[in-house]
Enzyme design. Structure first.
Site, PDB file in Angstrom:
ATOM      1  N   GLU A   1      -4.870   3.604   6.125  1.00  0.00           N
ATOM      2  CA  GLU A   1      -4.624   3.415   4.686  1.00  0.00           C
ATOM      3  C   GLU A   1      -5.285   4.541   3.898  1.00  0.00           C
ATOM      4  OE1 GLU A   1      -5.593  -0.465   2.661  1.00  0.00           O
ATOM      5  OE2 GLU A   1      -6.647   0.879   1.283  1.00  0.00           O
TER       6      GLU A   1
ATOM      7  N   SER B   1     -10.652  -1.011   3.364  1.00  0.00           N
ATOM      8  CA  SER B   1      -9.912  -1.104   4.635  1.00  0.00           C
ATOM      9  C   SER B   1      -9.492   0.295   5.061  1.00  0.00           C
ATOM     10  CB  SER B   1      -8.650  -1.948   4.461  1.00  0.00           C
ATOM     11  OG  SER B   1      -8.967  -3.237   4.029  1.00  0.00           O
TER      12      SER B   1
ATOM     13  N   ARG C   1       0.838  -1.221   0.000  1.00  0.00           N
ATOM     14  CA  ARG C   1       0.000   0.000   0.000  1.00  0.00           C
ATOM     15  C   ARG C   1       0.870   1.267   0.000  1.00  0.00           C
ATOM     16  NH1 ARG C   1      -2.899  -3.829  -0.638  1.00  0.00           N
ATOM     17  NH2 ARG C   1      -4.986  -4.186   0.234  1.00  0.00           N
TER      18      ARG C   1
HETATM   19  P1  FAD Z   1      -9.059   8.467  -5.038  1.00  0.00           P
HETATM   20  O1  FAD Z   1      -9.722   8.021  -3.789  1.00  0.00           O
HETATM   21  O2  FAD Z   1      -9.774   9.436  -5.890  1.00  0.00           O
HETATM   22  O3  FAD Z   1      -7.620   9.037  -4.658  1.00  0.00           O
HETATM   23  C1  FAD Z   1      -6.767   8.344  -3.780  1.00  0.00           C
HETATM   24  C2  FAD Z   1      -5.449   9.138  -3.654  1.00  0.00           C
HETATM   25  O4  FAD Z   1      -4.770   9.112  -4.909  1.00  0.00           O
HETATM   26  C3  FAD Z   1      -5.673  10.614  -3.333  1.00  0.00           C
HETATM   27  O5  FAD Z   1      -4.581  11.045  -2.546  1.00  0.00           O
HETATM   28  C4  FAD Z   1      -5.645  11.282  -4.701  1.00  0.00           C
HETATM   29  O6  FAD Z   1      -5.246  12.637  -4.632  1.00  0.00           O
HETATM   30  C5  FAD Z   1      -4.622  10.433  -5.432  1.00  0.00           C
HETATM   31  N1  FAD Z   1      -4.853  10.335  -6.880  1.00  0.00           N
HETATM   32  C6  FAD Z   1      -5.910   9.773  -7.493  1.00  0.00           C
HETATM   33  N2  FAD Z   1      -5.757   9.794  -8.825  1.00  0.00           N
HETATM   34  C7  FAD Z   1      -4.582  10.401  -9.054  1.00  0.00           C
HETATM   35  C8  FAD Z   1      -3.863  10.753 -10.239  1.00  0.00           C
HETATM   36  N3  FAD Z   1      -4.332  10.485 -11.463  1.00  0.00           N
HETATM   37  N4  FAD Z   1      -2.667  11.377 -10.110  1.00  0.00           N
HETATM   38  C9  FAD Z   1      -2.185  11.668  -8.888  1.00  0.00           C
HETATM   39  N5  FAD Z   1      -2.806  11.377  -7.739  1.00  0.00           N
HETATM   40  C10 FAD Z   1      -3.999  10.742  -7.820  1.00  0.00           C
HETATM   41  N6  FAD Z   1      -7.624  -0.904  -2.255  1.00  0.00           N
HETATM   42  C11 FAD Z   1      -6.771  -1.948  -2.386  1.00  0.00           C
HETATM   43  O7  FAD Z   1      -5.564  -1.767  -2.561  1.00  0.00           O
HETATM   44  N7  FAD Z   1      -7.219  -3.234  -2.347  1.00  0.00           N
HETATM   45  C12 FAD Z   1      -8.527  -3.540  -2.173  1.00  0.00           C
HETATM   46  O8  FAD Z   1      -8.900  -4.706  -2.137  1.00  0.00           O
HETATM   47  C13 FAD Z   1      -9.445  -2.462  -2.006  1.00  0.00           C
HETATM   48  N8  FAD Z   1     -10.751  -2.694  -1.805  1.00  0.00           N
HETATM   49  C14 FAD Z   1     -11.625  -1.667  -1.650  1.00  0.00           C
HETATM   50  C15 FAD Z   1     -12.982  -1.954  -1.457  1.00  0.00           C
HETATM   51  C16 FAD Z   1     -13.906  -0.927  -1.314  1.00  0.00           C
HETATM   52  C17 FAD Z   1     -15.358  -1.258  -1.107  1.00  0.00           C
HETATM   53  C18 FAD Z   1     -13.476   0.432  -1.404  1.00  0.00           C
HETATM   54  C19 FAD Z   1     -14.467   1.542  -1.305  1.00  0.00           C
HETATM   55  C20 FAD Z   1     -12.125   0.726  -1.583  1.00  0.00           C
HETATM   56  C21 FAD Z   1     -11.185  -0.325  -1.703  1.00  0.00           C
HETATM   57  N9  FAD Z   1      -9.818  -0.080  -1.892  1.00  0.00           N
HETATM   58  C22 FAD Z   1      -8.944  -1.136  -2.060  1.00  0.00           C
HETATM   59  C23 FAD Z   1      -9.291   1.301  -1.915  1.00  0.00           C
HETATM   60  C24 FAD Z   1      -9.416   1.986  -3.299  1.00  0.00           C
HETATM   61  O9  FAD Z   1     -10.294   1.283  -4.125  1.00  0.00           O
HETATM   62  C25 FAD Z   1      -8.057   2.095  -4.009  1.00  0.00           C
HETATM   63  O10 FAD Z   1      -7.126   2.763  -3.216  1.00  0.00           O
HETATM   64  C26 FAD Z   1      -8.176   2.825  -5.357  1.00  0.00           C
HETATM   65  O11 FAD Z   1      -6.974   2.694  -6.077  1.00  0.00           O
HETATM   66  C27 FAD Z   1      -8.492   4.310  -5.198  1.00  0.00           C
HETATM   67  O12 FAD Z   1      -8.753   4.831  -6.482  1.00  0.00           O
HETATM   68  P2  FAD Z   1      -9.526   6.193  -6.698  1.00  0.00           P
HETATM   69  O13 FAD Z   1      -9.491   6.504  -8.144  1.00  0.00           O
HETATM   70  O14 FAD Z   1     -10.879   6.092  -6.097  1.00  0.00           O
HETATM   71  O15 FAD Z   1      -8.612   7.183  -5.886  1.00  0.00           O
HETATM   72  N1  EPU Z   2     -10.648 -10.662  10.603  1.00  0.00           N
HETATM   73  C1  EPU Z   2     -11.308 -10.707  11.802  1.00  0.00           C
HETATM   74  N2  EPU Z   2     -12.354  -9.851  12.007  1.00  0.00           N
HETATM   75  C2  EPU Z   2     -12.774  -8.983  11.077  1.00  0.00           C
HETATM   76  C3  EPU Z   2     -12.089  -8.915   9.838  1.00  0.00           C
HETATM   77  C4  EPU Z   2     -11.024  -9.782   9.629  1.00  0.00           C
HETATM   78  O1  EPU Z   2     -10.974 -11.491  12.672  1.00  0.00           O
HETATM   79  O2  EPU Z   2     -13.734  -8.256  11.340  1.00  0.00           O
HETATM   80  C5  EPU Z   2      -9.500 -11.562  10.371  1.00  0.00           C
HETATM   81  C6  EPU Z   2      -9.934 -12.922   9.861  1.00  0.00           C
HETATM   82  O3  EPU Z   2      -9.181 -13.894  10.535  1.00  0.00           O
HETATM   83  C7  EPU Z   2      -9.495 -12.944   8.419  1.00  0.00           C
HETATM   84  C8  EPU Z   2      -8.318 -11.983   8.430  1.00  0.00           C
HETATM   85  O4  EPU Z   2      -8.646 -11.019   9.429  1.00  0.00           O
HETATM   86  O5  EPU Z   2      -9.116 -14.219   8.030  1.00  0.00           O
HETATM   87  C9  EPU Z   2      -8.086 -11.290   7.105  1.00  0.00           C
HETATM   88  O6  EPU Z   2      -9.304 -10.715   6.665  1.00  0.00           O
HETATM   89  P1  EPU Z   2      -9.626 -10.520   5.100  1.00  0.00           P
HETATM   90  O7  EPU Z   2      -9.297 -11.754   4.348  1.00  0.00           O
HETATM   91  O8  EPU Z   2     -11.005  -9.963   4.993  1.00  0.00           O
HETATM   92  O9  EPU Z   2      -8.550  -9.471   4.657  1.00  0.00           O
HETATM   93  P2  EPU Z   2      -8.107  -8.101   5.303  1.00  0.00           P
HETATM   94  O10 EPU Z   2      -6.758  -8.265   5.885  1.00  0.00           O
HETATM   95  O11 EPU Z   2      -9.166  -7.575   6.180  1.00  0.00           O
HETATM   96  C10 EPU Z   2      -6.918  -7.330   3.111  1.00  0.00           C
HETATM   97  C11 EPU Z   2      -6.777  -6.029   2.397  1.00  0.00           C
HETATM   98  C12 EPU Z   2      -7.976  -5.806   1.498  1.00  0.00           C
HETATM   99  C13 EPU Z   2      -8.016  -6.926   0.466  1.00  0.00           C
HETATM  100  C14 EPU Z   2      -8.140  -8.264   1.206  1.00  0.00           C
HETATM  101  C15 EPU Z   2      -8.038  -9.446   0.258  1.00  0.00           C
HETATM  102  C16 EPU Z   2      -5.437  -4.526   3.729  1.00  0.00           C
HETATM  103  C17 EPU Z   2      -5.425  -3.374   4.657  1.00  0.00           C
HETATM  104  N3  EPU Z   2      -6.641  -4.944   3.334  1.00  0.00           N
HETATM  105  O12 EPU Z   2      -8.035  -7.199   3.974  1.00  0.00           O
HETATM  106  O13 EPU Z   2      -7.807  -4.573   0.818  1.00  0.00           O
HETATM  107  O14 EPU Z   2      -9.116  -6.778  -0.406  1.00  0.00           O
HETATM  108  O15 EPU Z   2      -7.064  -8.393   2.165  1.00  0.00           O
HETATM  109  O16 EPU Z   2      -6.742  -9.563  -0.235  1.00  0.00           O
HETATM  110  O17 EPU Z   2      -4.387  -5.032   3.365  1.00  0.00           O
HETATM  111  C18 EPU Z   2      -8.241  -2.247   0.975  1.00  0.00           C
HETATM  112  O18 EPU Z   2      -7.016  -2.087   0.963  1.00  0.00           O
HETATM  113  O19 EPU Z   2      -9.047  -1.290   1.010  1.00  0.00           O
HETATM  114  C19 EPU Z   2      -8.763  -3.596   0.959  1.00  0.00           C
HETATM  115  C20 EPU Z   2     -10.072  -3.866   1.048  1.00  0.00           C
END
Ligand code: FAD
Ligand code: EPU
Length: 338
Positions: free
Chosen positions: A334, A238, A164
């Protein structure tokens, strides 16, 4: 260029925080970005580049210029015997890029299906999920320097990707507008189903012939069952990163808390599941007004309706304090706090 003043951002961030931008413009080309940057009216204003708004929390109105990046286009730049090089405009929706690749049999992004947001933000925090990170398929990006107005390419190495993390969250924070990202994708897929949940899902789906589409479908099914849909409940995924600790600290914690969840890393350290730590502190499913901790995933903070960004921020601080007090472990946010 249409400049809007006091522009509502509620529908442009997935937390659905009701904040205003002092100025707001949308850009669809490098020329339009340069036009905005050349405008003397904005010279002294702070600038925020906005993609899909899925990884930020507005804690107050934005006092400067919000630039919504709408640069489009997905193209095959070149191919070699082994790879396809696919370039995406920063304003392309991330999942559309993934689907384009799957439709054309370009392999590598399938595990990252359904992550919200735009292509341009994908390198910002090196998005990751289900055993893959964008850095694994990233070739290069192009970005405009906000003050110097020059275009620069960044290689994979120059982005200094980590968990990240990238150079754009540190030494180059707020300095560049990413305009396009190019991915290096495999002609011969290397299926990555190391993440246990994918294997289980594929089995349940009755998949016999593994394909990048099947992996994508499995990832989408898992994500839909685990994470709240921002269209229904405001959230940014997250809220915290999973903290990394040394093996000896982990052993001590394990003695005290037998159920603690940790994954061994290649460097010998252990990554803790922050969701487990937060749940153990009693936060899961709790809400305070409209700000809350999701009932199925304690790592996800939510806005049930009209929470203020500052309320969600305050809740995150209380969670961090309690995790520190109970486990001695510091959590890091994050989500980008604006
Ligand atoms: P924004 O929220 O619009 O911006 C994020 C940051 O990047 C800000 O600081 C912004 O200024 C900057 N930025 C955006 N675009 C540009 C650009 N073109 N040039 C320079 N700076 C820029 N993330 C994960 O890594 N893994 C996941 O599994 C994951 N799951 C998610 C699930 C949900 C339900 C949600 C809501 C979010 C999740 N995220 C996850 C976080 C998010 O989706 C990512 O971080 C995504 O890349 C953000 O993209 P955005 O376009 O919405 O960025
Ligand atoms: N867990 C709990 N309680 C909870 C949630 C999770 O006990 O309420 C424990 C469980 O044991 C589970 C473990 O945490 O097995 C891991 O949970 P999960 O598989 O849901 O993954 P996570 O660590 O919560 C991360 C990323 C996600 C990504 C998933 C799948 C980070 C901060 N988050 O979540 O990314 O989608 O793994 O790879 O690394 C994001 O960055 O926004 C994001 C959603």
């Amino acid at each position: 260029m249409i400049v809007r003043e006091n522009y509502p951002l509620k529908n442009l961030n997935t937390f659905h925080i009701d904040a205003l931008a002092k100025y707001f413009v949308e850009v669809a080309s490098n020329e339009e970005i340069l036009e905005v940057l050349d405008e003397s009216k904005f010279a002294s204003d702070a600038k925020l580049i906005l993609g899909g708004g899925s990884n930020l929390l507005f804690t107050k109105d934005y006092p400067g210029l919000v630039i919504k990046n709408n640069l489009k286009g997905i193209s095959l730049e070149k191919e070699t015997e082994e790879f396809y090089f696919v370039k995406a405009g920063a304003g392309e929706i991330w999942h559309d890029v993934v689907m384009h690749c799957i439709d054309n049999n370009y392999a590598g992004l399938e595990n990252l299906s359904l992550i919200p947001g735009n292509a341009g933000a994908s390198p910002m925090q090196n998005i990751g999920a289900y055993g893959a990170e964008v850095k694994d398929s990233f070739f290069e990006l192009e970005a405009l320097h906000i003050n110097e107005k020059t275009l620069r390419r960044f290689t994979n190495e120059e982005c200094k990707f980590g968990y990240r993390e990238s150079v754009f969250k540190h030494e180059f924070k707020n300095q560049y507008i990413i305009t396009s990202v190019t991915f290096k994708l495999n002609k011969k897929p290397k299926f990555n189903i190391s993440y246990g949940a994918i294997e289980k899902e594929l089995e349940q789906m009755g998949i016999k012939d593994l394909s990048i589409r099947a992996i994508s479908n499995a990832v989408c099914a898992i994500r839909n069952s685990k994470l709240p849909n921002p269209a229904v409940i405001g959230n940014a995924g997250s809220f915290f990163k999973n903290p990394e600790i040394t093996e000896s600290v982990f052993k001590n914690l394990k003695n005290e808390f037998a159920g603690i969840v940790g994954y061994e890393l290649e460097n010998g350290n252990v990554k803790l599941a922050a969701g487990w730590l937060i749940e153990q502190c009693g936060w899961k499913g709790k809400s305070f007004g409209d700000a809350g901790v999701h009932k199925l995933q304690a790592l996800v903070l939510v806005n049930y309706a009209n929470a203020k960004g500052s309320e969600i921020f305050d809740l995150s601080q209380k969670i961090m304090d309690s995790v520190k007090a109970k486990f001695g472990v510091g959590l890091e946010r994050e989500v980008n706090i604006i």
